[in-house]
Design a protein around this motif. Structure first.
Motif, short mmCIF file in Angstrom:
data_model
loop_
_atom_site.label_atom_id
_atom_site.label_comp_id
_atom_site.label_asym_id
_atom_site.label_seq_id
_atom_site.Cartn_x
_atom_site.Cartn_y
_atom_site.Cartn_z
N GLN A 114 0.92 -1.09 -0.02
CA GLN A 114 -0.18 -0.27 0.16
C GLN A 114 0.85 1.20 -0.10
N SER A 115 0.60 2.23 -0.97
CA SER A 115 1.45 3.37 -0.89
C SER A 115 0.76 4.57 -1.11
N GLN A 116 1.14 5.70 -0.73
CA GLN A 116 0.62 7.08 -0.74
C GLN A 116 1.62 7.98 -1.28
N TYR A 117 1.39 8.65 -2.43
CA TYR A 117 2.48 9.77 -2.70
C TYR A 117 2.31 10.91 -1.90
N PHE A 118 3.38 11.78 -1.82
CA PHE A 118 3.31 12.93 -0.97
C PHE A 118 4.09 14.16 -1.71
N PRO A 119 3.32 15.14 -2.53
CA PRO A 119 3.94 15.99 -3.45
C PRO A 119 4.98 17.14 -2.57
N SER A 120 4.97 17.26 -1.29
CA SER A 120 5.49 18.26 -0.71
C SER A 120 7.15 17.82 -0.57
N VAL A 121 7.04 16.23 -0.50
CA VAL A 121 8.49 15.73 -0.50
C VAL A 121 9.16 14.78 -1.69
N LEU A 122 8.09 14.92 -2.65
CA LEU A 122 7.95 14.23 -3.80
C LEU A 122 8.70 12.51 -3.45
N ASP A 123 7.99 12.24 -2.65
CA ASP A 123 7.99 10.67 -1.94
C ASP A 123 6.97 10.06 -1.76
N ARG A 124 7.30 8.71 -1.49
CA ARG A 124 5.99 8.04 -1.07
C ARG A 124 6.05 7.22 0.22
N GLU A 125 5.27 7.12 1.01
CA GLU A 125 5.36 6.42 2.12
C GLU A 125 4.77 4.82 1.84
N TRP A 126 5.10 3.78 2.46
CA TRP A 126 4.77 2.34 2.19
C TRP A 126 4.35 1.82 3.20
N GLN A 127 3.62 0.55 3.01
CA GLN A 127 3.02 -0.33 4.02
C GLN A 127 3.12 -1.58 3.46
N PHE A 128 3.47 -2.64 4.11
CA PHE A 128 3.64 -3.87 3.71
C PHE A 128 2.51 -4.80 4.12
N TYR A 129 1.95 -5.70 3.23
CA TYR A 129 1.11 -6.52 3.63
C TYR A 129 1.71 -8.10 3.74
N CYS A 130 1.69 -8.63 4.88
CA CYS A 130 2.66 -9.73 5.09
C CYS A 130 1.71 -11.11 5.56
N CYS A 131 2.32 -12.21 5.12
CA CYS A 131 1.58 -13.29 5.47
C CYS A 131 2.53 -14.24 6.11
N ARG A 132 1.93 -14.95 7.17
CA ARG A 132 2.95 -16.19 7.67
C ARG A 132 2.21 -17.36 7.48
N TYR A 133 3.10 -18.48 7.06
CA TYR A 133 2.51 -19.76 6.84
C TYR A 133 2.70 -20.60 7.98
N SER A 134 2.11 -21.74 8.01
CA SER A 134 2.03 -22.80 9.09
C SER A 134 3.32 -23.44 9.17
N ARG A 135 4.43 -23.61 8.12
CA ARG A 135 5.71 -24.15 8.25
C ARG A 135 6.55 -22.71 8.04
N ARG A 136 7.72 -22.65 8.80
CA ARG A 136 8.54 -21.44 8.91
C ARG A 136 9.34 -21.39 7.58
N CYS A 137 9.68 -20.18 7.01
CA CYS A 137 10.21 -19.87 6.09
C CYS A 137 11.71 -19.65 6.28
N PRO A 138 12.64 -20.31 5.44
CA PRO A 138 13.99 -20.43 5.85
C PRO A 138 14.56 -19.05 6.28
N TYR A 139 15.48 -18.87 6.97
CA TYR A 139 16.19 -17.58 7.53
C TYR A 139 17.37 -17.05 6.75
N SER A 140 17.68 -18.05 5.95
CA SER A 140 18.86 -17.47 5.05
C SER A 140 18.66 -16.40 4.22
N CYS A 141 18.51 -15.10 4.44
CA CYS A 141 17.95 -13.97 3.75
C CYS A 141 19.27 -12.97 3.63
N TRP A 142 18.95 -12.58 2.46
CA TRP A 142 20.03 -11.40 2.12
C TRP A 142 19.25 -10.29 1.24
N LEU A 143 19.90 -8.97 1.34
CA LEU A 143 19.54 -8.00 0.86
C LEU A 143 20.00 -7.69 -0.74
#
Length: 178
Positions: A114-143
């Motif tokens: 979900q995102s909203q644009y703000f012309p005063s700063v020429l940028d967006r705010e963001w919100q993530f919609y997240c879901c958890r599953y019954s079995r765990r997701c692996p943690y080997s994450c990287w950016l």
């Protein structure tokens, strides 16, 4: 005898090849180029259907349109090895005009934005919609760092296999570049 073995093993190879398709995403169908989740300088809300997660993100930048971006997403069902979604929620809002880093809490996977644009700063705010599953997701994450490499670059990021998921994002913000 060799012909008999071929007839015995051919159905097994066919089944194995069909199962291989469960672990590879084919080309993504974003729809027509006009089917964006937003128009420039407007807010939007995009959610995958229940049981699916974001697997591809496409974005086009326009300085002329308020240094904003058009966004498009593709969803795919989560791997069966993760089980069923047990809960989904909206994370905290990442404010416009600031740098931020966020991952889904509680081992969640990104299933919408979900995102909203703000012309005063020429940028967006963001919100993530997240879901958890019954079995765990692996943690080997990287950016990942290459999407996009510069604020004005277009972006086309895809997860090619079931063992890669989007768990969050980060941004930089420059008052000079906006």
């Amino acid at each position: 005898m060799d012909l008999v073995l071929l007839w015995v093993f051919l159905p097994l190879v066919t089944v194995a090849w069909g199962q291989y398709g469960d672990y590879y995403y084919g080309p993504y169908n974003y729809g027509d180029n006009d089917e964006w989740a937003n128009v420039y300088r407007q807010g939007f809300n995009f959610q995958c259907p229940h049981g699916q997660v974001i697997v591809a993100i496409r974005s086009v930048f326009s300085k002329k349109e308020g240094s904003d971006r058009l966004w498009n997403y593709a969803c795919m069902p989560a791997a069966q090895s993760l089980g069923e979604p047990t809960e989904c929620w909206w994370e905290e809002i990442n404010r416009a005009g600031t740098e931020w880093y966020q991952t889904c809490s509680n081992n969640g996977l990104v299933a919408g934005f979900q995102s909203q644009y703000f012309p005063s700063v020429l940028d967006r705010e963001w919100q993530f919609y997240c879901c958890r599953y019954s079995r765990r997701c692996p943690y080997s994450c990287w950016l990942t760092t290459e999407y996009p490499g510069h604020y004005g670059e277009d972006m086309d990021m895809m997860m090619y296999t079931y063992d890669h998921y989007i768990r969050g994002a980060t941004t930089t913000f420059s008052a000079v570049d906006r």
